[in-house]
Every structure is written in structure tokens, then in C-alpha cells.
Design a protein around this motif. Structure first.
Motif, short mmCIF file in Angstrom:
data_model
loop_
_atom_site.label_atom_id
_atom_site.label_comp_id
_atom_site.label_asym_id
_atom_site.label_seq_id
_atom_site.Cartn_x
_atom_site.Cartn_y
_atom_site.Cartn_z
N ASP A 142 6.09 -4.70 44.74
CA ASP A 142 4.85 -3.99 44.45
C ASP A 142 4.58 -3.99 42.94
O ASP A 142 3.50 -4.37 42.49
CB ASP A 142 4.96 -2.57 45.01
CG ASP A 142 3.76 -1.75 44.61
OD1 ASP A 142 2.68 -2.36 44.52
OD2 ASP A 142 3.91 -0.55 44.39
N ALA A 201 4.82 0.85 40.42
CA ALA A 201 5.52 2.01 39.88
C ALA A 201 6.06 1.69 38.48
O ALA A 201 5.95 2.49 37.55
CB ALA A 201 6.66 2.40 40.81
N TYR A 202 6.63 0.50 38.35
CA TYR A 202 7.20 0.09 37.07
C TYR A 202 6.13 0.04 36.00
O TYR A 202 6.28 0.60 34.91
CB TYR A 202 7.84 -1.29 37.27
CG TYR A 202 8.68 -1.81 36.13
CD1 TYR A 202 10.05 -1.62 36.11
CD2 TYR A 202 8.10 -2.52 35.08
CE1 TYR A 202 10.83 -2.11 35.08
CE2 TYR A 202 8.86 -3.02 34.04
CZ TYR A 202 10.23 -2.81 34.05
OH TYR A 202 11.00 -3.31 33.03
N THR A 223 16.05 8.03 39.26
CA THR A 223 15.02 7.03 39.55
C THR A 223 14.70 7.00 41.03
O THR A 223 13.56 6.77 41.41
CB THR A 223 15.48 5.62 39.13
OG1 THR A 223 16.75 5.38 39.71
CG2 THR A 223 15.56 5.48 37.65
N ASP A 277 9.84 -1.75 45.50
CA ASP A 277 9.36 -1.53 44.12
C ASP A 277 9.10 -2.85 43.43
O ASP A 277 8.07 -3.02 42.76
CB ASP A 277 10.44 -0.81 43.29
CG ASP A 277 10.55 0.64 43.66
OD1 ASP A 277 9.70 1.10 44.44
OD2 ASP A 277 11.47 1.31 43.17
N THR A 298 3.13 1.45 35.96
CA THR A 298 2.55 2.76 35.65
C THR A 298 3.50 3.56 34.78
O THR A 298 3.09 4.21 33.82
CB THR A 298 2.27 3.52 36.95
OG1 THR A 298 1.65 2.63 37.86
CG2 THR A 298 1.37 4.71 36.70
N ALA A 299 4.79 3.49 35.11
CA ALA A 299 5.76 4.27 34.35
C ALA A 299 5.77 3.83 32.89
O ALA A 299 5.93 4.64 31.98
CB ALA A 299 7.13 4.14 34.97
N ASP A 304 14.90 1.47 36.42
CA ASP A 304 14.39 1.71 37.76
C ASP A 304 15.56 1.58 38.73
O ASP A 304 16.71 1.48 38.30
CB ASP A 304 13.23 0.76 38.10
CG ASP A 304 13.66 -0.68 38.18
OD1 ASP A 304 14.81 -0.97 37.79
OD2 ASP A 304 12.86 -1.52 38.62
N GLY A 325 11.20 8.16 40.41
CA GLY A 325 10.62 6.95 39.85
C GLY A 325 11.27 6.56 38.53
O GLY A 325 12.15 7.26 38.03
#
Lengths: 787, 512
Positions: free
Chosen positions: B496, B499-500, B51, B493, B502-503, B75, B55
Motif C-alpha cells: 500500500d 501509511a509510510y 509500530t 503496508d 503519510t507518516a 515501520d 503505525g
């Protein structure tokens, strides 16, 4: 530099092993680290003096501002002379002082070297966090060295007091340093000093930092921990509580003084508490019979003096201050080591029991006399040179400085008097007391006393050896350097006259033994030691009373508080969020919902009134069936079926279990007492609140959620199930179901193991449990447990 | 790689079943337990590296894309906590085997310890890894159900009474949790954590903040925030030391983790955070005052636990990268240190036969090793440099000073005061129990329960396990640099959230 600090720590780690092998020799091995440091520092003195100030950095966790930065400048060099020089001396001395085969050697030598390393780190640190780290390490070392093996109550109390008081200051200093660093945008001390921040939180930050300095340097009203710490072995006291650790506070103030000397929040507390400390310490020292305690109060007084000089904030007082820091380190360590010899050889350090040691140990007496004269500020010793500079520096004509001078003179008179009391008390001959029997003082130990004592004499005649270092520090003040040099003889000047007056007055005070007569001056109740005791006791009592009140031990109370929080917090959030968008409200979708809702609510309301267990169970069943019926009205026949099945099963199981219980709940008192109303109120409000939330939240969404749509559209094609609920449970969200099955398995295993445990041993009967419940709870309410 | 996300849950689940079947063979049970927990730790290391490099790792259960199926997500934060938890649960298991409480009831075929313990671990892992609010509820249920069994293994009146407090309060929190899920679904139509932020943003401000605070209440009960903490000191200390260690060290932190996850992923920063700062302050101060008032070693440690949960809420409520990084460091440090302290308390009690500070004396002289095992985590808890607690505390204090509002300053000051009072409390333990004359061990007050105490000796397993945890806490301080950097990345992370999401949902933000 960082290597030198690390070397101390590594050596400290292996010293217990060395001590197991070589016994007392471990101290000598330990002395190698500070001795080498001293040699290195002196040989690189040019770096510090030529303003090159080499800096080293070791990153630890730079992202959160943790790194070790060491910077070698004039002030650091001066402190290393004391910290490492006297450190090596004391360690060697301890090797002779400790009893052969003493089991504490491993621990004490390791802690002393650890302490020497921490002190070295402290004076070299150039970032606020490293400064605090080493600061706190010295506190912990002091705690463990003072406490020793903690066998007596006195040891434990003194060690705890030293720890708590200095940690109080240390933590407040940490907060102050963090605020300061945050205000200046850097954690580097040299950068903060080069461009001091102003305004805002800075005055608060400096006061917090000062609190750290005051506690560490035993200023009024925090000073009592220092005399208390005299229970430590004498070499420990000489090093930690005279030469090195207690200087950390003065060092801290001296370090930051060039930047803040004009800030009233900085200098006012320093000079006020400093003067107070100087006078009070000197006064208290005059009343002591224990030589070591006398020296401890003397140290307090001198530390106050040093604080005042930094607080005065001129070039000459700064020079005087660092001169006296050096002088004090030298004479005070010599005197403590002297007391150590007396204590070890005669078994006492009480003035009233000592007599005739002067003639018995002439060499030691000579050395001690040098040190005492330096302490009293008598020429031709370094203490006198420093004091001359101090008086010169305060003779500016400014009323503030004159007031300071008056206070310093008073304190110095006390100093002269207690110096004489020490000298005569330790080495004089009392006609009424039989001469003390004592073996020779020992060549090695006497030499250790001689080194700092003779240094006090030599440096007084040759101040130019150290003057570049001392003046180098004074030059860091943003002030023009006057034409002043350290010297024994400046001519027939006013400071010389004042010195003479001080010495004469001090002698007179000693002869008149004024102090015992003045003893009633300070009421015992106002003493700072009582303040500490009251604070600790108040804390203990306050904690007990607050916790006793909050921690009621009653489950219903805990649940009530949880529910109230559940209403208050989100409720406040709802109200604070401003107006809500309008929601379309319908009273009901089908008229059948109305009687069912009334039935459910009525059943839920009466269940709390039920006196019989069976009634309560049946009413709970009514609630369940009612909700099942609501499902039918909404068209969820399969859900309703599941609900009815579960309800029926539960009811049957309950009925079987309840047969074994008494038919009624034990509580036979009237129902509507105040506590019950409160509970009913909380329950009603919490329930209503959740209902209101449900209505409001459902109104915030339009139409069918996309997940629901997806399930309905894809249930048959993706899973082959014609029932969406089934599809969700066994396919779309099958992982939840696995988890819930696991929960069931756990519950079954738990029940089985409880039953098996019961089979093995006679269990406490439930009736007995009920009784303990009833008597334990303060409000007489009972906790009903249904499983 | 994605299968790895499911293994920390599925392995202990299956192992628990096997362990139940193998109830007659202690050796098989031990091997299963130790083996599976070691495997989880290894998997957590792999996940953490993966991760951090590439990511979040996502597994969509049954192949149904989020937000329709159940999603498991690892994550940085969850992988890190998974690793620490695996190490702690492993140490506690070894300690339990060493203390022989695992064998309690074996003669009557009541061999539930190992299976229940593995279930507990499965629940904890699932709580960290799930990306679905309802599945989080299931994780809590698994965790809590097995904890009910573990805490009620002995049925004396006092134990049953104390565990009832625990069980009923936990059931209440479950009830509120499921209510909260219903409310969330009613308002947004989804329970997928990654899909929630977009839906929540469309709601009225009042609905948003009331939902956020409802979650604080739900998870606050589990995390023992003041004023929802009262149950903890009344119930935990009565259980045997290793059980208390894993409950106190771990289960409260799962609550904290749920708080961090939901608050950062789902909700935006607004004025209600002042409320959280005040709760953080109250938690710190009331907790530590409670600790000072205790004479029972385990109760004192329990109150200290409550107090230090306040630090974690403090960092969360600041809602800055530095603050959250501080929280992550604090959680990692505190799981380890608090568990180590409870284990040490178990060793002390085994030696002295008592938990009363007044009744013990001279432990340092009699058992120097135990003194070291206590002193290191205790100093760390009090935030004395250079131990792990200091590192975490410094990050939080700097974060507090950097925010610079009056309330933030006040809480920062409260954190410093709490630090001092914590030192006061652990000094009390040290002075009372470790210094002084060596006292004779007291007789075992309840010889028939699962813990044998007052033997004046200890077992190797107990020492190795505790020593291991203490070593981990020292390593946390030594490797504070990389750890803090990792925490900062994890915190960034969290704040924001991109990333989480989108993943989990794919670059186009959701759908099939």
C-alpha cells in the motif's frame, strides 16, 4: 484426537530420560501412548461409523494456511487399528528384542513413539498441510531409525536413499496438494473431496500427489529403497516398512480416490505401476535367500496389489482394498516379528543356513503358518476373504478390469510361491544342513507374533466385526453399494475357482523353482537401483561441472559479469518500456567543456594501457583535475577547490607508496589479447550506458528540484552559512556527514590494525602475493589492487 | 518515542568510540558490546509493538521536515528485522568472545574487533531505519567499511586474496549505488524514500523500469543474486566462523531488505517482474547445485545461502501480500538459521580441526549436543516441517500457486526442487560428518591465526550463543501464527505504501 497426537510427542521427548533409568523398559512405557490411542479409537468407533466424523482444529498460523485439523472417519479408524495396534505390539516386542544395556534404546524408543504419533497425525489429518507435515515427519523418523548410529557404509547409504526417494515424492506431493488446494479454494481434505475441482492444473496436481504415494509405498521404479531399509532393526522394519509407513502411500491414494477415480491422470498411473510393482515384487521375492529381504519384496508386491485395487475404483474393489490393508498389516507384522525371533535366537536369517526350526519351535511355527497362509490367500484366513472380494470386484466384464484381473492373478501366483518359500525356508528341514541350534523362542515374543496371526484367523470367521468400518469407507465412493458382504464362503463361485487355480499354480511354481531359471529375464542394467545410483551420481557430477564452469575464481570475470548485468537488465527495462518522451539535448553549455571532456576521456582511456605504476597514477590524477576544471566551468569554484585538494593529496600519497612497489605492472605480455578486448568492450559499453541513462534521466525532470530550492532559500536564514554546500553538509544533512566520518574512523582503525599486525609478524611480501595471483588465475590476467 | 528510532544507530556508534578508547580493557569492551546490543534488542521490541499498534515511528533529523532533511523511519518491517538482527549480532558477539577471536592481536594493541563490530551493527541498524536513499548509502558504507576491517584481520596470502575479492566487489557495488543515487536525483529531484513514489509515477515507463532494475543490480550484488553472486562463496568461507555468520546471515539480508524497501515503496508492478522471477529461479538452482559440488563445509553453507536468497526474490517478485509476507518470514527465518549453521560449523571445526567433510567423521557420537545444534537449523533450512523454514516456504509456495501464471508455476516448482536438493546437501553433511566412526581431531593448520581449532573441545560461550540462536529459530516456528499475521500486516503496508508516506511527509503529502 490432537491431544493423543501431542501425547505421543511429549512421551517421545521424555523417553530418552526414562531409558537412562529403566533401560529396555522404555519401550513398554512408550507402548502406552499407542495402546491408549487404540482403546480410545475403538471406544469412540461409533462416532466414525455413524457419519458424525468429529473434527478438531488447532490454529498454528492460519493466515498462511497452517493449522492442524484432525477428522475421525472410517478410513482413519481402520488406519488407527493398524498404526496404534501394531505400534503398541511392536514396542512391547522391541523391549524383549533389544539387548539389555543397549545404548540405542533411548533414541530408538523415542523415535518409534514419535513415528507412531506422526502416523496417527497423518491418518487423522483433514487439511493438506498437516497431512504433509506428518508425512515428512515419518520420513525423517525413518531416516534416523534406519541409519541408527551410521557406523557402516551400508547403513548410511540405505538411510540416505530412503530419505531422498521419499522426500522427492513428499515434496512433489506438497506441490500437488498446494495446487489442488489453490484450485478448490480450501485446504480441508473433506471439503476438497466433497466438491472436487476439475480442469486446469488438477491433472498435474494429482500426478504430483501420486508421485508422493508411489515413493512412500515403494512402487516401481522407486521401490529399491525398501529392501535397502531392511538394515534397520527388525521391529523397526515390522512397524515402519511393513505395517505402517509404507501404507501411507496406499492410504493417501485411498483417501483421494473417491473424488478422482474417474480421472485418467489418476487411475492410469496407479493401475499400470501397481500391476508392474505387484508382479516384479513377487518375482524378486522368489529369488531372495534372506528372509527379511524376501518379506520386503513381498511387501512391495502387496503394496502394488493394494494400489491396483484402489485404482480399479469400484465399490467392491474399495472394500477389498481396505480389507487387504488390514490383512496385510496383520500377517506382515507377524512374519517380520517371526524373522526377528529367528535372527535373534539363531544369529542368521539366511534360508540356506536354517534347518529344523519347525520342530524346535512348534508354537511359533503354527502362528507363522497362519500368517503365511493369510498372505497366500488360503482359506480360512483374512487374506483369503480380501482376495475373494478383490476377484469379485474385478469380474465386471469390463475389458480393463479383466486385464487387471489377469495381472493380479499372475502376481498372486508369485505370492503363493514366495509364501511357501518363506515358510519352508524358515521352518523346514534341509537334509544337507545340520539342524540349527537355537534356544527356546521365548514366550513373550512368541505371543507378540501370535496376536496378529490369530487375529487374521478370527476376523476371517467373523468379518462382521470390522465390516462396518471397511464398508463405511467403500460407501464414500459416489457409487451405489452392491449387495456384497465379506465372507469365507460365498458358495461355489467363479472367484473361488480362480482362487483355487492361483493356489495350485503358485504351488507348482514353487515346486518347479522357476524363479532362479527366469533370473536372466531382467537385465541388471535396467534395474531400478542402478537408476537411483545413476541419478545421484549424475546430480553430483552435473553440479560439479556446472559449478566448476561458473565459479571461475577470477575477480575480473566476476566484475565483468556484474557490469554486463548492469547493462542488460536496466537496458531491457528501458527498451521494454516503450517510447520515451523527447528530451531537449544540448551539446554543451560552454565551449570550454569540450576540450576538458576530451582530456578526461583520453586520460581514462590511456590509464588502462599504462605499463608503469607511476604513469597510471598520474593519468588518474589527470582525470581528477579535469573533472575539477569542469566544476569551475559550471561555476562551482569551491567544489573544484575541494576536488583539487583531494586529487593532490592522493597523488602525493600514491607516489610515496609506489616507491616501494616494482616500477612496472608484472604483466609483461602483449596487451591486446582477446580477453583484454572483451574487458575493454564491457567497460566501454557500461560507461556509455550509464552516460546515456544520465542524459535520459536528467531530461525527465523539469526545473530545479524542490529540495534544491529549499536549500538555497533557507541556507542562510536557517543555518547561517552563506555557502549552500556547506549548509547541506554540516546542517541539513549533517547525519550523512556523521556517518561518513564514522567510515573514515573505521578505515583508519583498519589500516592501523593491519600495520600493527604486520609489525608483529613477518608479512608475506607483496611480490609473493603477486606471484600467487599470476599462477592461480586461469586466463593469466592479474588483479591489480589499489587501496 | 521518536528518539528511540535514532538510538539503535547512535548507541553502537558512540559505544564503538568508547570501545576504541577502552582498547586496553577487554572487560570494558565486552560489557559495552553485549550491553549495547542487548539495548538495541530491547528498543527493537518497543518499536515493534509501537509500530504495530500506532503505525510508523518517524524522526526528522535536525527538525528539517521531509523531504529536505534526513528521515529515520521504523515501520513493522524495519522494526522486525532490527529485532532479529540485534539477536543474531548479540549471539555472534557472545560466540566470538567465547571463541576468543575478539582477543586476537591484543598483545600488540590491535584491539579493533569490538569497535569494528559495533560499527557494523550501527550500519546494519541504520540501513533498516533510514528513510533516505543517500543515507542508505552511508549506512552501507559504514557496514562495508567495518566489514573490510573484520575480514582482513589476518594477513596470510590466501586470506588477503579472498578478502580482496570481497572488498573490490563491494566497492564496485558502492560505485554503482552512488551512480544510481545520482540517476534517481537526476530524474526525480529527491532522495527521500517516501517522496519518491509520487515523483517516479510521473516518469516514462521505460525510465521507471530501468531505474527499478538498476536498483535490483545494485542491491543484488550485496544480496548475492545469480549472476552477481560469485564473489560470495569465494570470500566468506575464509573468514572465522562468527564473522562469516554475521556477514552471511545478516549483510546479505540487508541487501534483500534494501531490495524489498526500494522495490515496494518506489516502484509499481509491471512486466519486468518476470525477469525477477527468472533470476529467482536461477539463483535457487545454481546456488544449490554449487552447494552439492562442495566438500568444504563453509563453502557448502555459502552456496546454500546464495540458493535461498532466490526464495526471497521469488516472494518479492510475486508482489502479492502473501508473497511478501512469505519473504518477510523467510528473511527472519533465514538470518537466524544461516547464522546458527555457520556458528555450528565453527564449533565443529573447533572440535575436528578441519572444514573438509571428507576429513571429519563421527561428530554425532563424539559430541551429541553439537549434532542437535546442527540438525535443527539444517532441517529448518531444508524446509522440513515443523521448523521455521517450512513455515516460510509454505507461505511462498502458496503465494506462487495463487498467482498462477506459467512462470510463477515454474518458479514454484523450482522452489520445491531446491528444497529437495538442499535436503540432499545437508544430508551429505550429516552422513559425512556426523555419522561414522569417531575420528581424532586434526592439528590446527594455522596456529598463528585468530581461531584455534582441532582442540576436541569447545567453550561455553560458543555453545550458549549457538544454542540461543537455535532456540530463536525454534521459537520462530512455535510463534509462527502471530509472526505470520504480523508479516502479513507488514506486507500489506509495503504494497500500500500509504501509511509510510503519510507518516513521513504528513497527511498533505509533503512540503514544510
Amino acid at each position: 484426537m490432537l491431544t493423543a497426537i501431542a501425547a505421543h510427542f511429549v512421551l517421545a521427548a521424555v523417553l530418552p530420560l526414562i531409558a537412562r533409568r529403566w533401560g529396555r523398559g522404555a519401550f513398554v512405557v512408550g507402548a502406552v501412548a499407542p495402546a491408549l490411542t487404540l482403546v480410545l479409537a475403538v471406544s469412540h468407533a461409533d462416532d466414525a461409523l455413524a457419519a458424525r466424523h468429529p473434527t478438531e482444529t488447532l490454529a498454528w498460523a492460519p493466515g498462511i494456511g497452517l493449522e492442524f485439523t484432525a477428522r475421525f472417519d472410517e478410513l482413519a479408524l481402520l488406519m488407527i487399528l493398524l498404526v496404534s495396534g501394531i505400534g503398541a505390539l511392536v514396542l512391547c516386542y522391541y523391549a524383549c528384542y533389544a539387548k539389555p544395556g543397549d545404548r540405542a534404546v533411548g533414541r530408538d524408543s523415542a523415535l518409534l513413539v514419535l513415528f507412531a504419533g506422526s502416523m496417527l497425525g497423518l491418518v487423522l489429518a483433514d487439511d493438506v498441510i498437516s497431512l504433509y507435515i506428518f508425512w515428512e515427519l515419518t520420513t525423517v523418523c525413518s531416516f534416523l531409525l534406519v541409519g541408527g548410529d551410521g557406523l557402516t557404509k551400508k547403513l548410511r547409504k540405505s538411510a540416505t536413499q530412503a530419505l531422498l526417494v521419499t522426500s522427492l515424492g513428499g515434496l512433489s506431493m506438497l506441490l500437488g496438494l498446494i495446487l489442488l488446494a489453490s484450485a478448490s479454494g480450501t485446504t480441508r481434505i473433506s471439503e476438497i473431496l466433497a466438491d472436487p475441482p476439475g480442469g486446469g492444473v488438477v491433472p498435474i496436481a494429482v500426478v504430483l500427489i501420486l508421485l508422493g504415494a508411489f515413493t512412500k509405498s515403494a512402487q516401481v521404479p522407486f521401490h529399491p529403497w525398501l529392501p535397502g531399509a531392511m538394515v534397520a532393526p527388525t521391529p523397526v522394519s515390522a512397524y515402519l516398512h511393513a505395517a505402517a509407513m509404507v501404507k501411507a502411500g496406499v492410504y493417501l491414494v485411498a483417501r483421494f480416490a473417491p473424488a478422482f477415480s474417474d480421472l485418467p491422470a489418476w487411475w492410469v498411473p496407479i493401475v499400470v505401476l501397481g500391476l508392474w510393482t505387484m508382479v516384479l515384487g513377487g518375482f524378486r521375492a522368489l529369488r531372495q535367500h534372506d528372509l527379511k529381504t524376501l518379506l520386503a519384496y513381498g511387501t512391495i508386491s502387496q503394496l502394488g496389489f493394494l494400489m491396483v485395487l484402489v485404482g480399479a475404483g469400484t465399490w467392491i474393489t474399495a472394500l477389498a482394498d481396505v480389507t487387504l490393508v488390514l490383512a496385510h498389516g496383520l500377517f506382515k507384522s507377524a512374519l517380520f516379528l517371526t524373522v526377528g525371533i529367528i535372527d535373534k535366537r539363531t544369529g542368521t536369517r539366511d534360508i540356506r543356513e536354517l534347518s529344523g526350526l519347525g520342530s524346535r519351535w512348534p508354537v511359533l511355527t503354527a502362528f507363522a503358518t497362519l500368517a503365511v497362509l493369510s498372505m497366500a490367500g488360503v482359506p480360512p484366513l483374512l487374506g483369503f476373504v480380501g482376495k475373494e472380494a478383490a476377484i469379485e470386484g474385478l469380474l465386471t466384464g469390463d475389458p480393463k478390469d479383466l486385464a487387471l484381473l489377469a495381472g493380479v492373478m499372475l502376481g498372486s501366483v508369485f505370492t503363493v510361491a514366495y509364501s511357501l518359500r518363506f515358510l519352508v525356508g524358515a521352518f523346514g528341514t534341509r537334509p544337507t544342513v545340520a539342524p540349527t541350534k537355537a534356544p527356546p523362542s521365548g514366550v513373550a515374543m512368541t505371543t507378540m507374533v501370535g496376536i496378529p496371526a490369530v487375529a487374521s484367523l478370527v476376523l476371517a470367521f467373523a468379518p462382521w466385526i470390522v465390516e462396518p468400518v471397511l464398508a463405511g469407507y467403500a460407501d464414500t465412493y459416489p457409487l451405489p453399494a452392491p449387495d456384497y458382504h465379506l465372507a469365507l464362503w460365498h458358495g461355489l463361485t467363479l472367484p473361488l475357482l480362480i482362487s483355487a487355480v492361483i493356489i495350485a499354480a503358485g504351488y507348482a511354481m514353487y515346486r518347479a523353482s522357476l524363479a532362479p531359471k527366469l533370473a536372466g529375464w531382467i537385465p541388471e542394467r535396467m534395474s531400478a537401483q542402478n537408476g537411483y545410483r545413476a541419478a545421484v551420481m549424475g546430480l553430483d557430477r552435473g553440479a560439479l561441472s556446472i559449478t566448476g564452469r561458473l565459479q571461475a575464481g577470477s575477480l575480473p570475470t566476476y566484475l565483468g559479469i556484474i557490469l554486463v548485468t548492469m547493462v542488460v537488465l536496466p537496458g531491457a527495462g528501458l527498451l521494454a518500456g516503450g517510447p520515451l518522451s523527447p528530451t531537449e539535448l544540448r551539446a554543451w553549455d560552454s565551449w570550454m567543456q569540450l576540450p576538458l571532456a576530451v582530456l578526461v576521456l583520453a586520460a581514462a582511456g590511456t590509464v588502462v594501457l599504462a605499463r608503469r605504476r607511476l604513469t597510471a597514477v598520474l593519468l588518474t590524477g589527470v582525470v581528477g583535475y579535469g573533472i575539477g576544471a569542469l566544476f569551475i566551468v559550471d561555476g562551482g569554484a569551491d567544489l573544484a577547490l575541494a576536488q583539487f585538494l583531494v586529487e593532490s593529496l592522493t597523488l602525493v600519497v600514491f607516489v610515496f607508496v609506489i616507491r616501494r612497489f616494482p616500477p612496472r605492472f608484472v604483466d609483461a605480455r602483449p596487451y591486446f589479447r582477446r580477453a583484454r578486448w572483451v574487458k575493454a568492450g564491457i567497460a566501454a559499453v557500461a560507461g556509455t550506458f550509464v552516460a546515456v541513462l544520465a542524459v535520459l534521466y536528467s531530461g525527465s525532470r523539469d526545473g530545479l528540484p524542490e529540495a534544491s530550492r529549499f536549500y538555497i532559500e533557507n541556507a542562510e536564514s536557517a543555518t547561517g552559512a552563506s555557502n549552500v554546500v556547506n549548509a547541506i553538509i554540516v546542517d541539513f544533512r549533517a547525519f550523512d556527514t556523521i556517518g561518513e566520518i564514522a567510515v573514515l574512523a573505521v578505515a583508519a582503525t583498519g589500516a592501523a590494525s593491519l600495520i600493527l599486525a604486520r609489525a608483529r609478524q613477518r608479512p608475506p611480501s607483496l611480490a609473493a602475493l603477486d606471484e600467487t595471483d599470476g599462477t592461480d588465475e586461469t586466463d593469466g590476467e592479474r588483479t591489480e589492487v589499489k587501496r | 518515542m521518536t528518539v528511540l528510532v535514532a538510538l539503535p544507530v547512535l548507541l553502537p556508534l558512540f559505544a564503538a568510540a568508547l570501545s576504541l578508547i577502552a582498547g586496553r580493557s577487554p572487560r570494558v569492551q565486552r560489557l559495552l558490546g553485549v550491553g549495547v546490543l542487548t539495548a538495541i534488542a530491547a528498543i527493537a521490541v518497543v518499536l515493534l509493538l509501537e509500530t504495530d499498534r500506532n503505525g510508523p515511528v518517524v524522526l526528522q533529523f535536525g527538525g528539517y521536515a521531509a523531504p529536505f532533511g534526513i528521515t529515520l523511519v521504523a515501520d513493522r518491517l524495519s522494526a522486525l528485522l532490527l529485532l532479529v538482527s540485534a539477536l543474531v549480532t548479540l549471539a555472534v558477539l557472545i560466540f566470538s568472545i567465547g571463541q576468543r577471536i575478539t582477543d586476537y592481536g591484543r598483545q600488540t594493541a590491535s584491539t579493533a574487533f569490538h569497535p569494528m563490530y559495533l560499527m557494523l551493527c550501527a550500519g546494519v541498524s541504520l540501513a533498516y531505519l533510514t528513510g533516505d536513499l543517500f543515507n542508505l548509502f552511508v549506512a552501507f558504507e559504514i557496514m562495508l567499511a567495518s566489514s573490510y576491517v573484520l575480514i582482513t584481520r589476518r594477513t596470510t596470502a590466501a586470506r588477503v586474496r579472498a578478502s580482496m575479492t570481497y572488498v573490490i566487489v563491494s566497492l564496485t557495488s558502492s560505485l554503482l549505488f552512488i551512480t544510481m543515487i545520482a540517476l534517481v536525483y537526476a530524474a526525480t529531484g529527491t532522495v527521500n524514500l517516501a517522496a519518491l513514489p509520487a515523483k517516479i509515477a510521473e516518469l516514462d515507463a521505460g525510465v521507471q523500469s530501468s531505474l527499478a532494475l538498476f536498483m535490483v543490480v545494485v542491491f543484488g550484488i550485496k544480496a548475492a543474486l545469480v549472476p552477481m553472486h560469485f564473489w560470495l562463496p569465494d570470500s566468506y568461507p575464509t573468514a572465522p566462523a562468527p564473522i562469516t555468520a554475521v556477514f552471511a546471515g545478516l549483510l546479505t539480508k540487508v541487501g534483500v531488505y534494501a531490495l524489498i524497501r526500494t522495490q515496494t515503496l518506489v516502484f509499481i508492478h509491471d512486466a519486468s517482474w518476470t525477469v525477477l522471477l527468472v533470476i529467482a529461479m536461477l539463483t535457487m538452482i545454481i546456488g544449490v547445485l554449487g552447494a552439492i559440488a562442495q566438500n568444504d563445509l563453509n563453502r557448502m553453507l555459502s552456496f546454500l545461502l546464495v540458493s535461498h536468497i532466490g526464495y526471497m526474490l521469488f516472494g518479492l517478485a510475486l508482489f502479492t501480500v502473501l508473497g511478501l509476507a512469505g519473504v518477510i518470514l523467510y528473511v527472519v527465518h533465514h538470518i537466524t538459521v544461516q547464522a546458527a549453521l555457520f556458528l555450528t560449523s565453527g564449533i565443529i571445526t573447533r572440535h575436528t580441526g578441519t572444514v573438509s567433510l571428507q576429513a571429519m567423521s563421527g561428530v554425532a557420537k563424539a559430541y551429541p549436543l553439537v549434532a542437535v545444534l546442527f540438525a535443527l537449523p539444517a532441517l529448518s533450512l531444508a524446509g522440513i516441517p515443523p521448523f521455521s523454514g517450512f513455515v516460510a516456504k509454505i507461505a511462498l509456495l502458496q503465494a506462487g500457486a495463487a498467482v498462477g501464471t506459467p512462470v510463477a508455476y515454474a518458479v514454484t516448482a523450482a522452489a520445491v526442487v531446491t528444497s529437495l536438493l538442499t535436503l540432499f546437501a545437508v544430508t551429505k553433511i550429516w552422513v559425512g560428518a556426523f555419522w561414522g566412526k569417531v575420528a581424532e581431531p586434526h592439528a590446527d593448520p594455522d596456529p598463528t591465526d585468530e581461531v584455534t581449532v582441532g582442540t576436541g573441545s569447545t567453550s561455553k560461550g560458543m555453545l550458549v550463543a549457538t544454542g540461543g540462536l537455535v532456540a530463536v529459530s525454534v521459537l520462530i516456528a512455535v510463534f509462527a501464527g502471530p509472526l505470520a499475521a504480523m508479516s502479513e500486516r507488514a506486507a500489506a503496508d509495503l504494497l500500500d505504501g500509504g501509511a509510510y508516506q503519510t507518516a513521513v511527509l504528513g497527511a498533505d503529502g509533503g512540503g514544510r
